[in-house]
Scaffold this motif. Structure first.
Motif, PDB file in Angstrom:
ATOM      1  N   ILE A   1       0.849  -1.190   0.000  1.00 36.56           N
ATOM      2  CA  ILE A   1       0.000   0.000   0.000  1.00 36.56           C
ATOM      3  C   ILE A   1       0.888   1.245   0.000  1.00 36.56           C
ATOM      4  CG2 ILE A   1      -1.758   1.293   1.268  1.00 36.56           C
ATOM      5  CD1 ILE A   1      -2.700  -1.379   2.425  1.00 36.56           C
ATOM      6  N   PRO A   2       0.838   2.060  -1.072  1.00 41.03           N
ATOM      7  CA  PRO A   2       1.651   3.273  -1.114  1.00 41.03           C
ATOM      8  C   PRO A   2       1.002   4.396  -0.303  1.00 41.03           C
ATOM      9  CG  PRO A   2       0.433   3.026  -3.161  1.00 41.03           C
ATOM     10  CD  PRO A   2       0.117   1.811  -2.322  1.00 41.03           C
ATOM     11  N   VAL A   3       1.792   5.046   0.530  1.00 43.51           N
ATOM     12  CA  VAL A   3       1.289   6.145   1.361  1.00 43.51           C
ATOM     13  C   VAL A   3       2.182   7.373   1.149  1.00 43.51           C
ATOM     14  CG1 VAL A   3       0.806   6.933   3.704  1.00 43.51           C
ATOM     15  CG2 VAL A   3       0.419   4.531   3.097  1.00 43.51           C
ATOM     16  N   PRO A   4       1.614   8.477   0.616  1.00 41.66           N
ATOM     17  CA  PRO A   4       2.400   9.712   0.468  1.00 41.66           C
ATOM     18  C   PRO A   4       2.803  10.245   1.840  1.00 41.66           C
ATOM     19  CG  PRO A   4       0.377   9.793  -0.838  1.00 41.66           C
ATOM     20  CD  PRO A   4       0.248   8.619   0.089  1.00 41.66           C
ATOM     21  N   LEU A   5       4.061  10.624   1.979  1.00 40.44           N
ATOM     22  CA  LEU A   5       4.563  11.134   3.256  1.00 40.44           C
ATOM     23  C   LEU A   5       5.557  12.252   2.966  1.00 40.44           C
ATOM     24  CD1 LEU A   5       4.440  10.650   6.352  1.00 40.44           C
ATOM     25  CD2 LEU A   5       6.395   9.128   6.092  1.00 40.44           C
ATOM     26  N   ARG A   6       5.074  13.480   3.118  1.00 38.74           N
ATOM     27  CA  ARG A   6       5.874  14.672   2.819  1.00 38.74           C
ATOM     28  C   ARG A   6       6.367  14.601   1.368  1.00 38.74           C
ATOM     29  NH1 ARG A   6       7.613  13.062   7.929  1.00 38.74           N
ATOM     30  NH2 ARG A   6       6.819  14.359   9.622  1.00 38.74           N
TER      31      ARG A   6
ATOM     32  N   GLU B   1      -8.153   7.499   1.840  1.00 35.48           N
ATOM     33  CA  GLU B   1      -8.705   6.320   1.171  1.00 35.48           C
ATOM     34  C   GLU B   1      -9.865   5.792   1.994  1.00 35.48           C
ATOM     35  OE1 GLU B   1      -9.398   4.623  -1.554  1.00 35.48           O
ATOM     36  OE2 GLU B   1      -7.290   4.124  -1.990  1.00 35.48           O
ATOM     37  N   SER B   2     -10.867   5.241   1.330  1.00 33.67           N
ATOM     38  CA  SER B   2     -12.021   4.706   2.050  1.00 33.67           C
ATOM     39  C   SER B   2     -11.684   3.356   2.673  1.00 33.67           C
ATOM     40  CB  SER B   2     -13.225   4.551   1.110  1.00 33.67           C
ATOM     41  OG  SER B   2     -13.026   3.476   0.213  1.00 33.67           O
ATOM     42  N   MET B   3     -12.411   3.011   3.731  1.00 30.24           N
ATOM     43  CA  MET B   3     -12.187   1.733   4.393  1.00 30.24           C
ATOM     44  C   MET B   3     -12.528   0.573   3.467  1.00 30.24           C
ATOM     45  SD  MET B   3     -11.057   2.561   7.417  1.00 30.24           S
ATOM     46  CE  MET B   3     -11.433   1.309   8.662  1.00 30.24           C
ATOM     47  N   SER B   4     -13.573   0.729   2.682  1.00 27.73           N
ATOM     48  CA  SER B   4     -13.985  -0.339   1.760  1.00 27.73           C
ATOM     49  C   SER B   4     -12.910  -0.623   0.728  1.00 27.73           C
ATOM     50  CB  SER B   4     -15.301   0.033   1.065  1.00 27.73           C
ATOM     51  OG  SER B   4     -16.344   0.150   1.995  1.00 27.73           O
ATOM     52  N   ASN B   5     -12.319   0.426   0.165  1.00 30.14           N
ATOM     53  CA  ASN B   5     -11.266   0.242  -0.837  1.00 30.14           C
ATOM     54  C   ASN B   5     -10.030  -0.415  -0.234  1.00 30.14           C
ATOM     55  OD1 ASN B   5     -12.839   1.350  -2.832  1.00 30.14           O
ATOM     56  ND2 ASN B   5     -11.882   3.365  -2.758  1.00 30.14           N
ATOM     57  N   LEU B   6      -9.688  -0.027   0.992  1.00 37.59           N
ATOM     58  CA  LEU B   6      -8.534  -0.628   1.653  1.00 37.59           C
ATOM     59  C   LEU B   6      -8.764  -2.108   1.933  1.00 37.59           C
ATOM     60  CD1 LEU B   6      -7.379   2.138   4.157  1.00 37.59           C
ATOM     61  CD2 LEU B   6      -6.047   1.171   2.285  1.00 37.59           C
ATOM     62  N   LEU B   7      -9.970  -2.442   2.379  1.00 42.25           N
ATOM     63  CA  LEU B   7     -10.271  -3.836   2.696  1.00 42.25           C
ATOM     64  C   LEU B   7     -10.156  -4.717   1.457  1.00 42.25           C
ATOM     65  CD1 LEU B   7     -11.093  -5.767   4.945  1.00 42.25           C
ATOM     66  CD2 LEU B   7     -13.484  -5.317   4.377  1.00 42.25           C
ATOM     67  N   GLU B   8     -10.544  -4.187   0.302  1.00 38.97           N
ATOM     68  CA  GLU B   8     -10.445  -4.952  -0.946  1.00 38.97           C
ATOM     69  C   GLU B   8      -8.997  -5.257  -1.302  1.00 38.97           C
ATOM     70  OE1 GLU B   8     -12.469  -2.966  -4.078  1.00 38.97           O
ATOM     71  OE2 GLU B   8     -14.471  -3.251  -3.218  1.00 38.97           O
ATOM     72  N   ARG B   9      -8.075  -4.414  -0.847  1.00 37.12           N
ATOM     73  CA  ARG B   9      -6.664  -4.584  -1.182  1.00 37.12           C
ATOM     74  C   ARG B   9      -5.937  -5.503  -0.198  1.00 37.12           C
ATOM     75  NH1 ARG B   9      -4.444   1.411  -2.434  1.00 37.12           N
ATOM     76  NH2 ARG B   9      -2.588   0.202  -2.961  1.00 37.12           N
TER      77      ARG B   9
ATOM     78  N   SER C   1     -15.870   1.730  11.059  1.00 39.89           N
ATOM     79  CA  SER C   1     -14.687   2.582  11.163  1.00 39.89           C
ATOM     80  C   SER C   1     -13.430   1.810  11.578  1.00 39.89           C
ATOM     81  CB  SER C   1     -14.924   3.711  12.169  1.00 39.89           C
ATOM     82  OG  SER C   1     -15.160   3.192  13.459  1.00 39.89           O
ATOM     83  N   THR C   2     -13.494   0.455  11.577  1.00 37.40           N
ATOM     84  CA  THR C   2     -12.342  -0.321  12.055  1.00 37.40           C
ATOM     85  C   THR C   2     -12.134  -1.610  11.260  1.00 37.40           C
ATOM     86  OG1 THR C   2     -12.878   0.427  14.301  1.00 37.40           O
ATOM     87  CG2 THR C   2     -11.193  -1.278  14.082  1.00 37.40           C
ATOM     88  N   ILE C   3     -10.896  -1.810  10.793  1.00 33.67           N
ATOM     89  CA  ILE C   3     -10.448  -3.062  10.184  1.00 33.67           C
ATOM     90  C   ILE C   3      -9.279  -3.564  11.017  1.00 33.67           C
ATOM     91  CG2 ILE C   3      -9.399  -4.148   8.153  1.00 33.67           C
ATOM     92  CD1 ILE C   3     -10.665  -1.882   6.479  1.00 33.67           C
ATOM     93  N   ILE C   4      -9.276  -4.853  11.359  1.00 35.43           N
ATOM     94  CA  ILE C   4      -8.179  -5.379  12.165  1.00 35.43           C
ATOM     95  C   ILE C   4      -7.497  -6.558  11.472  1.00 35.43           C
ATOM     96  CG2 ILE C   4      -9.281  -4.683  14.338  1.00 35.43           C
ATOM     97  CD1 ILE C   4      -9.885  -7.716  14.783  1.00 35.43           C
ATOM     98  N   ASN C   5      -6.248  -6.771  11.846  1.00 31.62           N
ATOM     99  CA  ASN C   5      -5.502  -7.952  11.430  1.00 31.62           C
ATOM    100  C   ASN C   5      -5.616  -8.970  12.563  1.00 31.62           C
ATOM    101  OD1 ASN C   5      -3.599  -9.903  10.766  1.00 31.62           O
ATOM    102  ND2 ASN C   5      -2.060  -8.434  10.077  1.00 31.62           N
TER     103      ASN C   5
END
Length: 280
Positions: A170-175, A209-217, A229-233
């Protein structure tokens, strides 16, 4: 219907339809149930058992000598490869089931009979089963033993290196840079206004990013939504805390707690191998 694609297996010396005995090996209850339910529509295949651990699978394979096994690659006590190495009978036909394409899928394409990458759809499942039935119909199952042995030799060789699918990061922009997060490093994800807060073993990241889109990945073996509002491993779940009012909180290994909403409760308990009455 999809199962009409499946051809009956008939002994050429009689009109009796032969049955293929099948064993389902997966530590995820929902995965076992899905495969079992799909197989009920196929009269040529008889499910003779289900296993949730490698130890249980080895015993059942040796005892029942199934024609076919649906084999999860990563069980809690061992891998699917460990199981195949430890059985004392000739290996059955194997359909590998995995959510982890880091296990060298190119090797499966070359050596294995077939594999299903979670989450798979029904059409892909029936195509795989069709191949099994066609193979038995042609009485060509002996060559499959050689394929399994070649796969195990390949896995054990010094030249074998797991292939990691970089697109799953998962790419995350950081500065002024972009950080790539591996899903296995994620403990949980929380919604924060228009952002998702991704908590890893080392730090937290904000991603628009939406939670639904993240869960699909994320792979559905380890990750589950317990609240809108919560996804866990689930690999990082420490314990469940429940009240007299049926409310359940998940305590993670970093001591943070999250409430399981009513709409996600049943799916979560099934995934954790529990039932309502076991925690009430």
């Amino acid at each position: 219907m999809l199962h009409n694609l499946v051809y009956p297996i008939t002994n050429k010396y009689s009109n009796i339809v032969m049955e293929i005995s099948a064993l389902i090996i997966d530590d995820e209850p929902l995965a076992r149930k899905l495969i079992s339910n799909l197989l009920t529509s196929i009269s040529e295949i008889e499910v003779i058992g289900q296993c949730k651990t490698g130890k249980e699978a080895i015993h059942m394979i040796n005892e029942s000598n199934p024609d076919l096994i649906f084999l999860d690659i990563k069980l809690k006590d061992m891998t699917g490869f460990d199981i195949l190495e430890r059985i004392s009978i000739k290996s059955p036909v194997v359909i590998f089931v995995t959510a982890f394409d880091s296990y060298a899928l190119k090797a499966f394409n070359f050596f294995a009979f077939d594999y299903l990458l979670k989450p798979f759809n029904e059409e892909r499942f029936f195509v795989s089963v069709n191949k099994v039935i066609d193979t038995f119909n042609k009485k060509d199952s002996s060559s499959l033993q050689k394929k399994v042995n070649n796969l195990l030799n390949h896995i054990q060789s010094r030249d074998f290196e797991p292939v990691i699918d970089q697109s799953k990061r998962i790419p995350v922009p950081l500065r002024n840079k972009t950080v790539f997060i591996y899903p296995n490093d994620i403990l949980y994800i929380s919604a924060s206004n228009y952002y998702a807060e991704i908590c890893t073993k080392k730090r937290k990241y904000l991603l628009r990013e939406s939670m639904s889109n993240l869960l699909e990945r994320l792979n559905h073996t380890d990750f589950i939504r317990i609240h809108r509002s919560t996804i866990i491993n689930i690999e990082f779940v420490h314990e469940l805390i429940h009240s007299n009012y049926g409310i359940i909180n998940v305590k993670m290994k970093d001591d943070n707690q999250f409430r399981i909403s009513k709409s996600y409760k049943k799916e979560f308990l099934i995934k954790m191998g529990l039932r309502n009455e076991e925690i009430s």
